[in-house]
Scaffold this motif. Sequence first.
Motif, PDB file in Angstrom:
ATOM      1  N   LEU A  53     -58.872 154.209  24.550  1.00 32.10           N
ATOM      2  CA  LEU A  53     -58.218 153.076  23.901  1.00 32.10           C
ATOM      3  C   LEU A  53     -57.892 153.410  22.448  1.00 32.10           C
ATOM      4  CD1 LEU A  53     -57.306 150.105  23.773  1.00 32.10           C
ATOM      5  CD2 LEU A  53     -59.692 149.475  23.342  1.00 32.10           C
ATOM      6  N   ALA A  54     -58.847 153.991  21.754  1.00 36.40           N
ATOM      7  CA  ALA A  54     -58.628 154.387  20.360  1.00 36.40           C
ATOM      8  C   ALA A  54     -57.551 155.457  20.256  1.00 36.40           C
ATOM      9  CB  ALA A  54     -59.938 154.896  19.753  1.00 36.40           C
ATOM     10  N   ALA A  55     -57.487 156.359  21.242  1.00 40.17           N
ATOM     11  CA  ALA A  55     -56.502 157.446  21.222  1.00 40.17           C
ATOM     12  C   ALA A  55     -55.077 156.904  21.277  1.00 40.17           C
ATOM     13  CB  ALA A  55     -56.746 158.391  22.391  1.00 40.17           C
ATOM     14  N   VAL A  56     -54.858 155.908  22.131  1.00 43.20           N
ATOM     15  CA  VAL A  56     -53.533 155.304  22.227  1.00 43.20           C
ATOM     16  C   VAL A  56     -53.205 154.564  20.930  1.00 43.20           C
ATOM     17  CG1 VAL A  56     -52.099 153.632  23.457  1.00 43.20           C
ATOM     18  CG2 VAL A  56     -53.669 155.119  24.737  1.00 43.20           C
ATOM     19  N   GLY A  57     -54.164 153.791  20.427  1.00 49.83           N
ATOM     20  CA  GLY A  57     -53.934 152.995  19.225  1.00 49.83           C
ATOM     21  C   GLY A  57     -53.743 153.831  17.977  1.00 49.83           C
ATOM     22  N   ALA A  58     -54.414 154.969  17.901  1.00 51.66           N
ATOM     23  CA  ALA A  58     -54.334 155.804  16.697  1.00 51.66           C
ATOM     24  C   ALA A  58     -52.948 156.397  16.494  1.00 51.66           C
ATOM     25  CB  ALA A  58     -55.369 156.925  16.770  1.00 51.66           C
ATOM     26  N   THR A  59     -52.102 156.390  17.539  1.00 57.87           N
ATOM     27  CA  THR A  59     -50.770 156.983  17.430  1.00 57.87           C
ATOM     28  C   THR A  59     -49.691 155.970  17.030  1.00 57.87           C
ATOM     29  OG1 THR A  59     -50.211 156.557  19.754  1.00 57.87           O
ATOM     30  CG2 THR A  59     -51.347 158.629  19.255  1.00 57.87           C
ATOM     31  N   SER A  60     -49.988 154.669  17.115  1.00 59.06           N
ATOM     32  CA  SER A  60     -48.929 153.660  17.006  1.00 59.06           C
ATOM     33  C   SER A  60     -48.205 153.691  15.662  1.00 59.06           C
ATOM     34  CB  SER A  60     -49.498 152.258  17.279  1.00 59.06           C
ATOM     35  OG  SER A  60     -50.521 151.942  16.355  1.00 59.06           O
ATOM     36  N   SER A  61     -48.956 153.731  14.564  1.00 62.69           N
ATOM     37  CA  SER A  61     -48.303 153.706  13.255  1.00 62.69           C
ATOM     38  C   SER A  61     -47.522 154.986  12.998  1.00 62.69           C
ATOM     39  CB  SER A  61     -49.342 153.482  12.147  1.00 62.69           C
ATOM     40  OG  SER A  61     -50.355 154.458  12.208  1.00 62.69           O
ATOM     41  N   LEU A  62     -48.017 156.117  13.515  1.00 58.93           N
ATOM     42  CA  LEU A  62     -47.312 157.384  13.344  1.00 58.93           C
ATOM     43  C   LEU A  62     -46.027 157.408  14.174  1.00 58.93           C
ATOM     44  CD1 LEU A  62     -47.134 160.191  12.170  1.00 58.93           C
ATOM     45  CD2 LEU A  62     -48.699 161.004  13.949  1.00 58.93           C
ATOM     46  N   ILE A  63     -46.095 156.900  15.405  1.00 61.19           N
ATOM     47  CA  ILE A  63     -44.898 156.813  16.251  1.00 61.19           C
ATOM     48  C   ILE A  63     -43.842 155.956  15.566  1.00 61.19           C
ATOM     49  CG2 ILE A  63     -44.000 155.810  18.389  1.00 61.19           C
ATOM     50  CD1 ILE A  63     -46.595 156.770  19.751  1.00 61.19           C
ATOM     51  N   ASN A  64     -44.258 154.812  15.026  1.00 62.50           N
ATOM     52  CA  ASN A  64     -43.307 153.935  14.339  1.00 62.50           C
ATOM     53  C   ASN A  64     -42.687 154.625  13.133  1.00 62.50           C
ATOM     54  OD1 ASN A  64     -43.713 151.810  16.109  1.00 62.50           O
ATOM     55  ND2 ASN A  64     -45.355 150.916  14.897  1.00 62.50           N
ATOM     56  N   LEU A  65     -43.488 155.398  12.418  1.00 65.71           N
ATOM     57  CA  LEU A  65     -42.986 156.127  11.254  1.00 65.71           C
ATOM     58  C   LEU A  65     -41.836 157.045  11.641  1.00 65.71           C
ATOM     59  CD1 LEU A  65     -43.205 157.151   8.290  1.00 65.71           C
ATOM     60  CD2 LEU A  65     -44.950 158.757   9.093  1.00 65.71           C
ATOM     61  N   LEU A  66     -41.965 157.720  12.777  1.00 64.03           N
ATOM     62  CA  LEU A  66     -40.978 158.710  13.181  1.00 64.03           C
ATOM     63  C   LEU A  66     -39.726 158.095  13.801  1.00 64.03           C
ATOM     64  CD1 LEU A  66     -43.344 161.438  14.683  1.00 64.03           C
ATOM     65  CD2 LEU A  66     -42.147 161.511  12.491  1.00 64.03           C
ATOM     66  N   ILE A  67     -39.866 156.971  14.502  1.00 62.96           N
ATOM     67  CA  ILE A  67     -38.708 156.430  15.232  1.00 62.96           C
ATOM     68  C   ILE A  67     -37.937 155.360  14.471  1.00 62.96           C
ATOM     69  CG2 ILE A  67     -39.873 156.909  17.413  1.00 62.96           C
ATOM     70  CD1 ILE A  67     -40.278 153.919  17.784  1.00 62.96           C
ATOM     71  N   ASN A  68     -38.498 154.859  13.372  1.00 64.29           N
ATOM     72  CA  ASN A  68     -37.896 153.690  12.735  1.00 64.29           C
ATOM     73  C   ASN A  68     -36.513 153.924  12.148  1.00 64.29           C
ATOM     74  OD1 ASN A  68     -39.438 151.379  13.160  1.00 64.29           O
ATOM     75  ND2 ASN A  68     -40.946 151.954  11.621  1.00 64.29           N
ATOM     76  N   VAL A  69     -36.203 155.149  11.727  1.00 62.51           N
ATOM     77  CA  VAL A  69     -34.858 155.410  11.198  1.00 62.51           C
ATOM     78  C   VAL A  69     -33.818 155.145  12.278  1.00 62.51           C
ATOM     79  CG1 VAL A  69     -33.272 157.190  10.390  1.00 62.51           C
ATOM     80  CG2 VAL A  69     -35.555 157.024   9.403  1.00 62.51           C
ATOM     81  N   PHE A  70     -34.091 155.614  13.492  1.00 66.58           N
ATOM     82  CA  PHE A  70     -33.126 155.426  14.576  1.00 66.58           C
ATOM     83  C   PHE A  70     -33.108 153.994  15.081  1.00 66.58           C
ATOM     84  CE2 PHE A  70     -33.722 159.998  14.525  1.00 66.58           C
ATOM     85  CZ  PHE A  70     -32.408 160.443  14.624  1.00 66.58           C
TER      86      PHE A  70
END
Length: 448
Positions: A53-70
């Motif tokens: 559960l922590a593994a999935v959650g730990a990626t969310s802010s980083l994923i958003n950082l990378l995809i938000n420009v598009f």
Amino acid sequence: MADRKYEMDMCSGPILGKILLFTLPLIASGVLQLLFNAADMVVAGRFAGSVALAAVGATSSLINLLINVFLGLSVGSNVAIAHFYGAKMDNEVSETVHTSVMLALIGGVVLSLIGFFAASPMLKLMGTPSEVLPHSVAYMRIYFLGMPVMLLYNFGAAILRAVGDTRRPLYYLTLAGVINVVLNVIFVVIFKLGVRGVALATIISQAVSAFLVLRVLVKSNSVIRVEYGKLTIHKDKLMRIARVGLPAGFQGSLFSISNVLIQSSVNSFGAIAVAGNTAAMNLEGFVYNSMNAFHQTAISFTGQNMGARRYDRVKKIMFACLCCVFLTGAVLGIISYVFGETLLSIYSKDAGVIEYGLKRMGVIMLTYYLCGMMDVMVGTIRGMGYSIMPMIVSLMGACLFRIIWIFTVFTVVHTPTCLYISYPISWGLTFAVHFICFIFIAKRRLER
């Protein structure tokens, strides 16, 4: 024409009724997208443990950082198409649609490469707990392989929203949501693939929704029809999309930097705190997506009315959206907090996870309407064609404020509650400044 029954004229008729007709499917779509994530979280937490559960959650802010420009560029597509559609400039709509689809495909490939290779070093930089790190890296790498279909869906849905169609994306997300839940059970519970199974289920379900949206655009008999032979980047349309979309995307990415810092601060409290924070964030998502529907509504309605030069309706649209988002955020936030312990127990039975989740919900849920009101102001201003101003205001009032808070107040009072309270303060400040900016813009654009 058959497709016209899904489209909406936002430039005439009762405003509130049309806003609700447009927004309710958006809310349902947002909730369904959250159910994708909730299914991931619940299956990971209940069948693969708190570390998963922590593994999935730990990626969310980083994923958003990378995809938000598009994702910001998809907002730019929405505004550009809405303006041209309101002005009945059919050829301009068509060229913008084809440019948008190409942007989605190219951006998806670029993000797949960046996310795959950046996963490990960036998660390490964030201080992801060692027992969580390998699982987070595996989840993120598989997740980013699905970026082309994810962006294709988001740009396709933005095109449909621009002409008033929010129903068909809802139908397709419903089907994709069912597929996601079924695949989660198969991959995680039966085949024991852990977080890898969660990521696979997510990208397969996103591929289904992307295919269905693209199919609508290809078979459409209206101005948003996609023809493969016409797929190209029209430079003037790209620039128009970028004028609104790039500031929106950079704002989202820079917001994510502050959220990455907050996630890193949460990481300092250990894996149980990360799991509790993750579960609470997922619950918040249901409230946020319900409110964010009014942000998207403000963009589309304002965009069409600006294109049609119906300036008299813009203020009415803004105030209607503000009232709706306040009621939505306040009611859903209070209900979520009251039933917080029960809701968190769906994700994990660990008492420590629930305790940390409640700490976050006690601050965020009761003030979340401020975030919704802030976003409606941003959507209204962007729908009017301005994007740099709301970007600067948002970055100063929210992103920079949170970073300063982390390195000052939080270092003195090192508790989760102190960390979370930076959110409502930043939302309130940013909303107030946006409202003042709107007053000045309205005098220039709406009252001439």
